[in-house]
Design a protein around this motif. Sequence first.
Motif, PDB file in Angstrom:
ATOM      1  N   ILE A 194       5.349  -1.348   9.610  1.00 15.01           N
ATOM      2  CA  ILE A 194       6.441  -2.323   9.508  1.00 15.01           C
ATOM      3  C   ILE A 194       7.789  -1.599   9.461  1.00 15.01           C
ATOM      4  CG2 ILE A 194       7.502  -4.065   8.013  1.00 15.01           C
ATOM      5  CD1 ILE A 194       4.661  -5.062   7.399  1.00 15.01           C
ATOM      6  N   ALA A 195       7.854  -0.483   8.755  1.00 14.92           N
ATOM      7  CA  ALA A 195       9.094   0.289   8.686  1.00 14.92           C
ATOM      8  C   ALA A 195       9.480   0.840  10.053  1.00 14.92           C
ATOM      9  CB  ALA A 195       8.948   1.415   7.675  1.00 14.92           C
ATOM     10  N   LYS A 196       8.476   1.272  10.813  1.00 19.89           N
ATOM     11  CA  LYS A 196       8.754   1.807  12.145  1.00 19.89           C
ATOM     12  C   LYS A 196       9.250   0.720  13.096  1.00 19.89           C
ATOM     13  CE  LYS A 196       5.360   3.251  14.871  1.00 19.89           C
ATOM     14  NZ  LYS A 196       4.249   4.079  15.375  1.00 19.89           N
ATOM     15  N   ARG A 197       8.671  -0.464  13.004  1.00 15.87           N
ATOM     16  CA  ARG A 197       9.003  -1.548  13.932  1.00 15.87           C
ATOM     17  C   ARG A 197      10.302  -2.256  13.562  1.00 15.87           C
ATOM     18  NH1 ARG A 197       9.631  -4.804  17.869  1.00 15.87           N
ATOM     19  NH2 ARG A 197       8.206  -6.508  18.283  1.00 15.87           N
ATOM     20  N   TRP A 198      10.486  -2.562  12.266  1.00 13.95           N
ATOM     21  CA  TRP A 198      11.626  -3.373  11.833  1.00 13.95           C
ATOM     22  C   TRP A 198      12.569  -2.682  10.854  1.00 13.95           C
ATOM     23  CZ3 TRP A 198       7.054  -6.413  12.439  1.00 13.95           C
ATOM     24  CH2 TRP A 198       7.163  -7.381  13.437  1.00 13.95           C
ATOM     25  N   GLN A 199      12.333  -1.432  10.527  1.00 14.42           N
ATOM     26  CA  GLN A 199      13.152  -0.693   9.575  1.00 14.42           C
ATOM     27  C   GLN A 199      13.218  -1.388   8.211  1.00 14.42           C
ATOM     28  OE1 GLN A 199      14.596  -1.434  12.835  1.00 14.42           O
ATOM     29  NE2 GLN A 199      13.445   0.388  13.410  1.00 14.42           N
ATOM     30  N   ARG A 200      12.118  -1.998   7.810  1.00  5.44           N
ATOM     31  CA  ARG A 200      11.983  -2.626   6.492  1.00  5.44           C
ATOM     32  C   ARG A 200      11.144  -1.691   5.637  1.00  5.44           C
ATOM     33  NH1 ARG A 200      14.464  -7.877   6.326  1.00  5.44           N
ATOM     34  NH2 ARG A 200      15.049  -8.239   8.487  1.00  5.44           N
ATOM     35  N   LYS A 201      11.761  -0.988   4.705  1.00  6.56           N
ATOM     36  CA  LYS A 201      11.093   0.086   3.973  1.00  6.56           C
ATOM     37  C   LYS A 201      10.237  -0.397   2.812  1.00  6.56           C
ATOM     38  CE  LYS A 201      13.277   3.356   6.257  1.00  6.56           C
ATOM     39  NZ  LYS A 201      12.614   3.976   7.349  1.00  6.56           N
ATOM     40  N   THR A 202      10.583  -1.531   2.193  1.00 11.20           N
ATOM     41  CA  THR A 202       9.868  -1.974   0.996  1.00 11.20           C
ATOM     42  C   THR A 202       9.257  -3.355   1.201  1.00 11.20           C
ATOM     43  OG1 THR A 202      11.798  -3.051   0.023  1.00 11.20           O
ATOM     44  CG2 THR A 202      11.491  -0.707  -0.461  1.00 11.20           C
ATOM     45  N   PRO A 203       8.209  -3.672   0.466  1.00  8.13           N
ATOM     46  CA  PRO A 203       7.590  -4.996   0.583  1.00  8.13           C
ATOM     47  C   PRO A 203       8.533  -6.143   0.235  1.00  8.13           C
ATOM     48  CG  PRO A 203       6.103  -3.495  -0.510  1.00  8.13           C
ATOM     49  CD  PRO A 203       7.410  -2.779  -0.373  1.00  8.13           C
ATOM     50  N   TRP A 204       9.553  -5.888  -0.567  1.00  8.32           N
ATOM     51  CA  TRP A 204      10.509  -6.952  -0.897  1.00  8.32           C
ATOM     52  C   TRP A 204      11.323  -7.367   0.314  1.00  8.32           C
ATOM     53  CZ3 TRP A 204      10.283  -2.723  -4.407  1.00  8.32           C
ATOM     54  CH2 TRP A 204       9.600  -3.013  -5.581  1.00  8.32           C
ATOM     55  N   ALA A 205      11.450  -6.497   1.284  1.00 11.92           N
ATOM     56  CA  ALA A 205      12.230  -6.800   2.484  1.00 11.92           C
ATOM     57  C   ALA A 205      11.381  -7.459   3.573  1.00 11.92           C
ATOM     58  CB  ALA A 205      12.862  -5.517   3.029  1.00 11.92           C
ATOM     59  N   TRP A 206      10.073  -7.455   3.387  1.00  9.56           N
ATOM     60  CA  TRP A 206       9.192  -8.019   4.404  1.00  9.56           C
ATOM     61  C   TRP A 206       9.257  -9.537   4.389  1.00  9.56           C
ATOM     62  CZ3 TRP A 206       4.051  -5.036   3.093  1.00  9.56           C
ATOM     63  CH2 TRP A 206       4.255  -3.673   3.303  1.00  9.56           C
ATOM     64  N   GLN A 207       8.990 -10.102   5.535  1.00  9.35           N
ATOM     65  CA  GLN A 207       8.815 -11.543   5.663  1.00  9.35           C
ATOM     66  C   GLN A 207       7.401 -11.783   6.179  1.00  9.35           C
ATOM     67  OE1 GLN A 207      11.897 -13.099   8.154  1.00  9.35           O
ATOM     68  NE2 GLN A 207      13.515 -12.190   6.933  1.00  9.35           N
ATOM     69  N   ARG A 208       7.015 -13.039   6.173  1.00  6.78           N
ATOM     70  CA  ARG A 208       5.670 -13.388   6.639  1.00  6.78           C
ATOM     71  C   ARG A 208       5.439 -12.897   8.069  1.00  6.78           C
ATOM     72  NH1 ARG A 208       2.952 -16.816   9.616  1.00  6.78           N
ATOM     73  NH2 ARG A 208       0.951 -17.598   8.925  1.00  6.78           N
ATOM     74  N   LYS A 209       6.459 -12.999   8.905  1.00 10.83           N
ATOM     75  CA  LYS A 209       6.308 -12.606  10.305  1.00 10.83           C
ATOM     76  C   LYS A 209       5.984 -11.117  10.453  1.00 10.83           C
ATOM     77  CE  LYS A 209      11.149 -11.595  11.314  1.00 10.83           C
ATOM     78  NZ  LYS A 209      12.291 -11.962  12.138  1.00 10.83           N
ATOM     79  N   HIS A 210       6.456 -10.284   9.528  1.00 11.70           N
ATOM     80  CA  HIS A 210       6.175  -8.855   9.609  1.00 11.70           C
ATOM     81  C   HIS A 210       4.697  -8.569   9.347  1.00 11.70           C
ATOM     82  CE1 HIS A 210      10.579  -8.779   8.332  1.00 11.70           C
ATOM     83  NE2 HIS A 210      10.536  -8.454   9.609  1.00 11.70           N
ATOM     84  N   VAL A 211       4.155  -9.186   8.316  1.00 12.52           N
ATOM     85  CA  VAL A 211       2.740  -8.990   7.994  1.00 12.52           C
ATOM     86  C   VAL A 211       1.864  -9.630   9.071  1.00 12.52           C
ATOM     87  CG1 VAL A 211       0.947  -9.375   6.274  1.00 12.52           C
ATOM     88  CG2 VAL A 211       3.283  -8.850   5.535  1.00 12.52           C
ATOM     89  N   ALA A 212       2.263 -10.804   9.550  1.00 12.87           N
ATOM     90  CA  ALA A 212       1.505 -11.470  10.614  1.00 12.87           C
ATOM     91  C   ALA A 212       1.496 -10.610  11.877  1.00 12.87           C
ATOM     92  CB  ALA A 212       2.097 -12.841  10.907  1.00 12.87           C
ATOM     93  N   TRP A 213       2.620  -9.983  12.201  1.00 11.52           N
ATOM     94  CA  TRP A 213       2.674  -9.098  13.367  1.00 11.52           C
ATOM     95  C   TRP A 213       1.684  -7.947  13.203  1.00 11.52           C
ATOM     96  CZ3 TRP A 213       3.945  -3.898  13.206  1.00 11.52           C
ATOM     97  CH2 TRP A 213       4.009  -3.264  14.451  1.00 11.52           C
ATOM     98  N   PHE A 214       1.662  -7.350  12.021  1.00  9.26           N
ATOM     99  CA  PHE A 214       0.740  -6.242  11.798  1.00  9.26           C
ATOM    100  C   PHE A 214      -0.698  -6.697  11.982  1.00  9.26           C
ATOM    101  CE2 PHE A 214      -2.112  -3.758   9.170  1.00  9.26           C
ATOM    102  CZ  PHE A 214      -1.850  -2.485   9.636  1.00  9.26           C
TER     103      PHE A 214
END
Length: 71
Positions: A36-56
Amino acid sequence: MSKPFDMELFLAGVLTGSHTTRQRHVRQAIIIQAEIAKRWQRKTPWAWQRKHVAWFLDHRLAERTQATQYY
């Protein structure tokens, strides 16, 4: 300079089970975090959204066979 995010410390309060099981879950979480950090530059789980986990789950795990997707 900020400290790197420690996934093991983040999960320490919620992980239960044997040492091996906890280590496997931490290892899996670190892999998810890195992708997720590589794709969206979101380093911490607090910055993630549902779409990031769904993408993974949809795209990164699609490369694996049904038998090994969990691991």
